[in-house]
Design a protein around this motif. Structure first.
Motif, PDB file in Angstrom:
ATOM      1  N   LYS A 335       0.828  -1.202   0.000  1.00  0.00           N
ATOM      2  CA  LYS A 335       0.000   0.000   0.000  1.00  0.00           C
ATOM      3  C   LYS A 335       0.867   1.258   0.000  1.00  0.00           C
ATOM      4  N   THR A 336       0.458   2.230  -0.828  1.00  0.00           N
ATOM      5  CA  THR A 336       1.150   3.511  -0.897  1.00  0.00           C
ATOM      6  C   THR A 336       0.141   4.629  -0.725  1.00  0.00           C
ATOM      7  N   GLY A 337       0.601   5.802  -0.298  1.00  0.00           N
ATOM      8  CA  GLY A 337      -0.293   6.930  -0.137  1.00  0.00           C
ATOM      9  C   GLY A 337       0.459   8.134   0.390  1.00  0.00           C
ATOM     10  N   VAL A 338      -0.263   9.234   0.544  1.00  0.00           N
ATOM     11  CA  VAL A 338       0.345  10.454   1.058  1.00  0.00           C
ATOM     12  C   VAL A 338      -0.720  11.249   1.810  1.00  0.00           C
ATOM     13  N   PHE A 339      -0.327  11.886   2.909  1.00  0.00           N
ATOM     14  CA  PHE A 339      -1.225  12.678   3.749  1.00  0.00           C
ATOM     15  C   PHE A 339      -1.425  14.052   3.104  1.00  0.00           C
ATOM     16  N   THR A 340      -2.687  14.516   3.075  1.00  0.00           N
ATOM     17  CA  THR A 340      -2.990  15.827   2.475  1.00  0.00           C
ATOM     18  C   THR A 340      -2.734  16.975   3.442  1.00  0.00           C
ATOM     19  N   GLY A 341      -2.592  16.633   4.700  1.00  0.00           N
ATOM     20  CA  GLY A 341      -2.462  17.673   5.719  1.00  0.00           C
ATOM     21  C   GLY A 341      -3.796  18.125   6.281  1.00  0.00           C
ATOM     22  N   ALA A 342      -4.898  17.640   5.722  1.00  0.00           N
ATOM     23  CA  ALA A 342      -6.229  18.082   6.128  1.00  0.00           C
ATOM     24  C   ALA A 342      -6.899  17.056   7.044  1.00  0.00           C
ATOM     25  N   TYR A 343      -7.917  17.524   7.778  1.00  0.00           N
ATOM     26  CA  TYR A 343      -8.692  16.652   8.662  1.00  0.00           C
ATOM     27  C   TYR A 343     -10.172  16.873   8.396  1.00  0.00           C
ATOM     28  N   ALA A 344     -10.918  15.771   8.321  1.00  0.00           N
ATOM     29  CA  ALA A 344     -12.370  15.834   8.127  1.00  0.00           C
ATOM     30  C   ALA A 344     -13.064  15.458   9.426  1.00  0.00           C
ATOM     31  N   VAL A 345     -14.327  15.873   9.561  1.00  0.00           N
ATOM     32  CA  VAL A 345     -15.098  15.599  10.777  1.00  0.00           C
ATOM     33  C   VAL A 345     -15.995  14.394  10.548  1.00  0.00           C
ATOM     34  N   ASN A 346     -15.826  13.380  11.397  1.00  0.00           N
ATOM     35  CA  ASN A 346     -16.688  12.204  11.372  1.00  0.00           C
ATOM     36  C   ASN A 346     -18.060  12.612  11.915  1.00  0.00           C
ATOM     37  N   PRO A 347     -19.109  12.503  11.105  1.00  0.00           N
ATOM     38  CA  PRO A 347     -20.420  13.044  11.529  1.00  0.00           C
ATOM     39  C   PRO A 347     -21.037  12.324  12.699  1.00  0.00           C
ATOM     40  N   VAL A 348     -20.629  11.093  12.969  1.00  0.00           N
ATOM     41  CA  VAL A 348     -21.315  10.332  14.018  1.00  0.00           C
ATOM     42  C   VAL A 348     -20.785  10.660  15.405  1.00  0.00           C
ATOM     43  N   ASN A 349     -19.526  11.136  15.497  1.00  0.00           N
ATOM     44  CA  ASN A 349     -18.969  11.428  16.821  1.00  0.00           C
ATOM     45  C   ASN A 349     -18.219  12.760  16.889  1.00  0.00           C
ATOM     46  N   GLY A 350     -18.173  13.482  15.771  1.00  0.00           N
ATOM     47  CA  GLY A 350     -17.532  14.793  15.751  1.00  0.00           C
ATOM     48  C   GLY A 350     -16.023  14.771  15.793  1.00  0.00           C
ATOM     49  N   LYS A 351     -15.418  13.595  15.721  1.00  0.00           N
ATOM     50  CA  LYS A 351     -13.959  13.503  15.783  1.00  0.00           C
ATOM     51  C   LYS A 351     -13.326  13.878  14.447  1.00  0.00           C
ATOM     52  N   GLN A 352     -12.150  14.506  14.532  1.00  0.00           N
ATOM     53  CA  GLN A 352     -11.405  14.841  13.327  1.00  0.00           C
ATOM     54  C   GLN A 352     -10.526  13.653  12.933  1.00  0.00           C
ATOM     55  N   ILE A 353     -10.582  13.304  11.652  1.00  0.00           N
ATOM     56  CA  ILE A 353      -9.770  12.187  11.161  1.00  0.00           C
ATOM     57  C   ILE A 353      -8.933  12.672   9.973  1.00  0.00           C
ATOM     58  N   PRO A 354      -7.685  12.201   9.830  1.00  0.00           N
ATOM     59  CA  PRO A 354      -6.807  12.682   8.764  1.00  0.00           C
ATOM     60  C   PRO A 354      -7.294  12.228   7.388  1.00  0.00           C
ATOM     61  N   VAL A 355      -7.054  13.077   6.395  1.00  0.00           N
ATOM     62  CA  VAL A 355      -7.458  12.791   5.015  1.00  0.00           C
ATOM     63  C   VAL A 355      -6.210  12.470   4.200  1.00  0.00           C
ATOM     64  N   TRP A 356      -6.155  11.265   3.636  1.00  0.00           N
ATOM     65  CA  TRP A 356      -5.034  10.808   2.821  1.00  0.00           C
ATOM     66  C   TRP A 356      -5.509  10.665   1.372  1.00  0.00           C
ATOM     67  N   ILE A 357      -4.550  10.541   0.472  1.00  0.00           N
ATOM     68  CA  ILE A 357      -4.886  10.051  -0.871  1.00  0.00           C
ATOM     69  C   ILE A 357      -4.098   8.768  -1.082  1.00  0.00           C
ATOM     70  N   ALA A 358      -4.715   7.823  -1.770  1.00  0.00           N
ATOM     71  CA  ALA A 358      -4.073   6.530  -2.032  1.00  0.00           C
ATOM     72  C   ALA A 358      -4.626   5.940  -3.324  1.00  0.00           C
ATOM     73  N   ASP A 359      -3.771   5.227  -4.045  1.00  0.00           N
ATOM     74  CA  ASP A 359      -4.179   4.729  -5.369  1.00  0.00           C
ATOM     75  C   ASP A 359      -5.138   3.560  -5.299  1.00  0.00           C
ATOM     76  N   TYR A 360      -5.332   2.953  -4.118  1.00  0.00           N
ATOM     77  CA  TYR A 360      -6.266   1.828  -4.057  1.00  0.00           C
ATOM     78  C   TYR A 360      -7.725   2.286  -4.043  1.00  0.00           C
ATOM     79  N   VAL A 361      -7.939   3.597  -3.954  1.00  0.00           N
ATOM     80  CA  VAL A 361      -9.279   4.178  -4.080  1.00  0.00           C
ATOM     81  C   VAL A 361      -9.407   4.734  -5.498  1.00  0.00           C
ATOM     82  N   LEU A 362     -10.461   4.300  -6.211  1.00  0.00           N
ATOM     83  CA  LEU A 362     -10.661   4.694  -7.602  1.00  0.00           C
ATOM     84  C   LEU A 362     -11.767   5.731  -7.707  1.00  0.00           C
ATOM     85  N   MET A 363     -11.539   6.726  -8.547  1.00  0.00           N
ATOM     86  CA  MET A 363     -12.556   7.750  -8.757  1.00  0.00           C
ATOM     87  C   MET A 363     -13.785   7.157  -9.428  1.00  0.00           C
TER      88      MET A 363
END
Length: 857
Positions: A335-363
């Motif tokens: 697995k390969t990837g890179v951190f975007t530096g950004a954090y998104a909010v999980n709607p169910v508990n309000g926690k911030q989680i890091p946002v990565w990009i990785a090639d195993y996710v397809l548009m």
């Protein structure tokens, strides 16, 4: 063998019969309304997946399926059916264009030369095609109707309430704007991430990437403006309407998996005023989402990436551009990837989680973004381990012995999940979907893995689009201007221009001073999507197929509709079948067709491997040319051998020695009828007689009627190898007999005719002169013989004879033999007597219908 005398003169009579069938149009079948059409007969449409006419010609693996369909077609004609059995050529495509570029010859020259060779080889094998229906996807009239069908898609939209295609004129009547209508057309334009080959100068389908990369061509991902077909609107119907089809279950499963229906929810994550929506089949695991992953192509990547991470993200995206979807989603790869530096909010508990990009996710799947739950997803788990991301258990497996890490089953229950904790997975999933909808954080969603069909190619050798552009907008050409043909270019090599090589034809492009033609061409799939329909009425210049011909051949009363038997390789198990079904359904919705599905029964033949057990290929040097086999052993020997190798569906290695064995069998069939005189000429065998006394031919006749029953059942079940084995037994019985009734022999030839048409027609033709009572017609035009039940009954039974429990002889005795007579025959057996010399018979034990045991000491 070529230097020796042939065991029977196949080299003389096989070409003769091929010429007769051609000149007499023996296998021509008429359409409704045509002179000679017999409406009283039922129809049977038997179809081969038509070949791509490569320069290499046929190898011996190709005729396997063609032989099977030919046997069925001949069998059905003899059983009183109007049989449609056509052949044509899938003649556009990238290989032809690349060969033309290398050789400097126009692709039309090389393609039509290849077609001539393929046609010669198929006629050499005696296939009973109606050659008046021959088509090629490159024929100008065929191109016209392929473009016409594209226009039907362009001028239609999918009505979700009616679940069918309807004309876009309905949207115009509703007052929708041109832009809104364009967004709903079944054929539309979109910016899409594609597999672009700068060497080939064209987009490649996912399935083509590995093939062309293995040949040394570069392939990279890049966004391009493309024509798309909205096949996803038909995803539900493409799954649901598979069920009643008589297809192998394995092929249905491949189709279902390719479409990939799943039920879950869309969940909205927020990030600095932006909303990132993910699709998940497991919303119950939302409390375990510890990071988010975007596809490298996701439109929000540039927006969310922090300045500090911009360079790393750009570098990573460039690396991903050279990978195919298959490479990116390979489970075994690191697995390969890179951190975007950004954090998104999980709607169910309000926690911030890091946002990565990785090639195993397809548009191309879902929304191009995922919530990662590494505790309960294999890929997420591997990614989290590589990058040291949190792994939080939120599902408890049903057994304590099962490790929760990577557990993805639906049999568990929620843990560490707030208001879901303790609920079984199905209940937790449903409760979470309701919570998302009630709180405006998401919605229930059925999703499909299937993507819209990328329909553009940047090639010369393909159908041009009947589209022009003016003021940045596209519009359809009128049907009166079809076909739109490629300009005659001397230089059709790609330049790397994403508009394709047609940009070189400036005069052709300039439709008017203010409008220009579309320069992309259609993929090879376009022509192969509907060829089975054009066979029905190939000379029609007014319509792609007449209503009468279509309704008769595709939707006769008493028929389930569609092609009755479709035979081809498993390499077309997904895309060709899926695309053909899609086009068919659109044409059905628009009222042009009478059936909802194109192919009622599908059979896949197995590969024939080389003698080395490997797939036949030039590079391996294991290709066997059918021309060589026919020259040595005859076409009938090749046909029979391919059917005798094993079940049609099995993968089988070629063995030329096996063709020799089949040749000897056919020689025995020939020698039942003929013997060679001193001058080396063949004269009729004196054992063939007319009106022989029944007592003299009863044994052979009984064997014949067993053979009629077996061969009839086996052809219906497509068990050709066992049918041939039974005909071998019958031939042995005739060879051993002193007398054979010529009518019985001719009936046997009728059974063999679908398998070995040349040999059987020649024998029948020669016997007609000596025996006028025989049908004075071609054998293939006779009725199929019927068996008599009375002749299938056995009046004798086999009986095992033992001495002191050991097998010493076998006797065939009358069913109603008395015990006394049975003992007498057992004791009189010569084989048994050798074991009774010098001993005393103490007892004879008889087990009725099974054995006699003589006890002696």
């Amino acid at each position: 063998m070529s230097e020796r005398k042939k065991p029977y003169p196949f080299d003389v009579f096989e070409p003769k019969w091929q010429q007769i069938w051609d000149e007499r149009k023996t296998f021509k079948v008429n359409n409704p309304g045509e002179e000679g059409f017999d409406a009283s007969k039922p129809k049977y449409y038997v179809l081969d997946m038509f070949p791509y006419p490569s320069g290499a010609g046929l190898h011996v693996g190709h005729p396997e399926g063609y032989t099977a369909t030919d046997i069925v077609a001949r069998f059905k004609r003899m059983n009183g059916f109007n049989v449609l059995h056509p052949m044509g050529w899938d003649s556009f495509g990238l290989p032809a264009e690349q060969y033309a570029i290398k050789t400097g010859q126009h692709p039309s020259v090389t393609t039509f030369r290849n077609i001539d060779n393929f046609r010669r080889q198929l006629k050499m094998l005696g296939f009973s095609y109606d050659w008046d229906r021959e088509i090629a996807t490159t024929d100008h009239e065929y191109v016209r109707w392929t473009q016409w069908i594209f226009l039907q898609l362009y001028n239609s939209y999918y009505n979700k309430e009616l679940k069918k295609a309807r004309p876009v004129s309905e949207l115009e009547e509703q007052g929708l704007s041109r832009e809104e209508i364009d967004q709903r057309r079944l054929a539309y334009v979109a910016e899409a991430a594609v597999n672009w080959s700068p060497d080939l100068g064209t987009v490649l389908a996912n399935e083509e990437v590995e093939e062309w990369k293995s040949k040394g061509h570069r392939v990279e991902r890049r966004p391009l403006r493309q024509w798309m077909l909205r096949i996803t609107d038909y995803a539900e119907r493409l799954i649901d309407e598979l069920e009643p089809l008589d297809w192998p279950e394995s092929i249905k499963l491949l189709q279902r998996n390719w479409i990939g229906k799943s039920e879950g929810a869309e969940v909205d994550f927020t990030l600095d005023g932006e909303t990132i929506t993910v699709y998940t089949t497991r919303p119950d695991t939302l409390f375990g989402a510890t990071y988010m992953v975007l596809s490298p192509e996701h439109p929000l990547v540039d927006t969310v990436t922090t300045p500090e991470q911009k360079h790393a993200v750009e570098q990573y995206r460039a690396q991903c551009a050279s990978k195919s979807d298959l490479e990116r989603t390979d489970l075994s790869k690191e697995k390969t990837g890179v951190f975007t530096g950004a954090y998104a909010v999980n709607p169910v508990n309000g926690k911030q989680i890091p946002v990565w990009i990785a090639d195993y996710v397809l548009m191309g799947y879902g929304t191009g973004a995922i919530m990662a739950v590494p505790a309960h997803d294999e890929r997420d788990f591997a990614f989290a381990q590589v990058f040291g991301l949190p792994i939080l258990q939120v599902v408890q497996p049903p057994s304590e012995d099962t490790d929760w890490r990577g557990f993805c089953g639906y049999e568990g229950s929620s843990v560490n999940s707030g208001f879901l904790t303790g609920l079984p997975t199905p209940e937790a999933k449903e409760k979470m979907i309701l919570w998302l909808e009630e709180n405006g954080k998401g919605r229930r969603k059925v999703n499909y893995k299937l993507r819209d069909w990328l329909f553009s190619r940047q090639r010369y050798w393909g159908e041009p689009f009947p589209i022009v552009w003016e003021d940045g907008r596209h519009r359809a050409l009128p049907e009166s201007e079809l076909p739109v043909l490629q300009p005659d270019l001397d230089d059709f090599a790609p330049t790397g221009d994403p508009r394709g090589p047609l940009v070189k034809a400036a005069e052709w492009i300039a439709y008017t001073p203010t409008a220009h033609r579309e320069t992309n061409t259609m993929p090879q799939w376009a022509g192969s999507c509907w060829y089975y329909l054009r066979y029905l009425d190939p000379a029609n210049t007014e319509r792609f197929v007449s209503r009468e011909a279509e309704q008769y051949w595709m939707g006769s009363a008493g028929s389930p509709g569609g092609v009755d038997l479709y035979v081809g390789g498993t390499e077309h198990a997904v895309l060709h079948l899926l695309y053909a079904r899609f086009w068919h359904k659109v044409l059905f919705d628009l009222g042009y067709l009478s059936t909802n599905e194109p192919f009622q029964k599908l059979v896949n033949q197995g590969l024939i491997l080389g003698e080395d057990g490997q797939k036949m290929s030039k590079s391996r040097g294991n290709v066997v040319n059918p021309d060589d086999i026919v020259r040595e052993y005859g076409a009938d020997s090749l046909r029979l051998y391919e059917m005798f190798m094993g079940p049609l569906k099995d993968v089988k290695p070629w063995a030329t020695k096996g063709v020799e064995g089949i040749s000897r069998f056919l020689a025995r069939v020939w020698r039942v009828a003929f013997r060679e005189n001193q001058e080396g000429e063949w004269e009729i065998n004196s054992k063939l007689v007319e009106n022989a006394p029944e007592a003299g031919v009863l044994a052979v006749r009984k064997e014949l009627h067993k053979t009629i029953k077996k061969v009839t059942e086996d052809i219906n079940g497509m068990s050709f190898n066992t049918a041939i084995a039974k005909m071998m037994e019958c031939t042995n019985a005739m060879t051993s007999a002193d007398v054979v009734d010529v009518q019985d022999y001719d009936a046997f030839l009728t059974l063999l005719n679908p398998f070995a048409p040349h040999l059987t027609e020649e024998i029948h033709s020669r016997l007609q002169t000596a025996f006028p009572a025989l049908a004075q017609t071609q054998l293939c035009q006779k009725s199929w013989p019927e068996w008599e039940e009375a002749l299938l009954e056995e009046n004798t039974v086999p009986m095992v004879i033992q001495v002191n429990g050991k097998l010493r002889d076998k006797l065939e005795v009358p069913k109603d033999i008395s015990r006394e007579e049975l003992e007498k025959q057992a004791l009189a057996s010569a084989k048994v007597k050798t074991f009774l010399d010098g001993v005393t018979v103490r007892k004879v034990i008889v087990v009725p219908g099974r054995l006699v045991n003589i006890v002696a000491n």
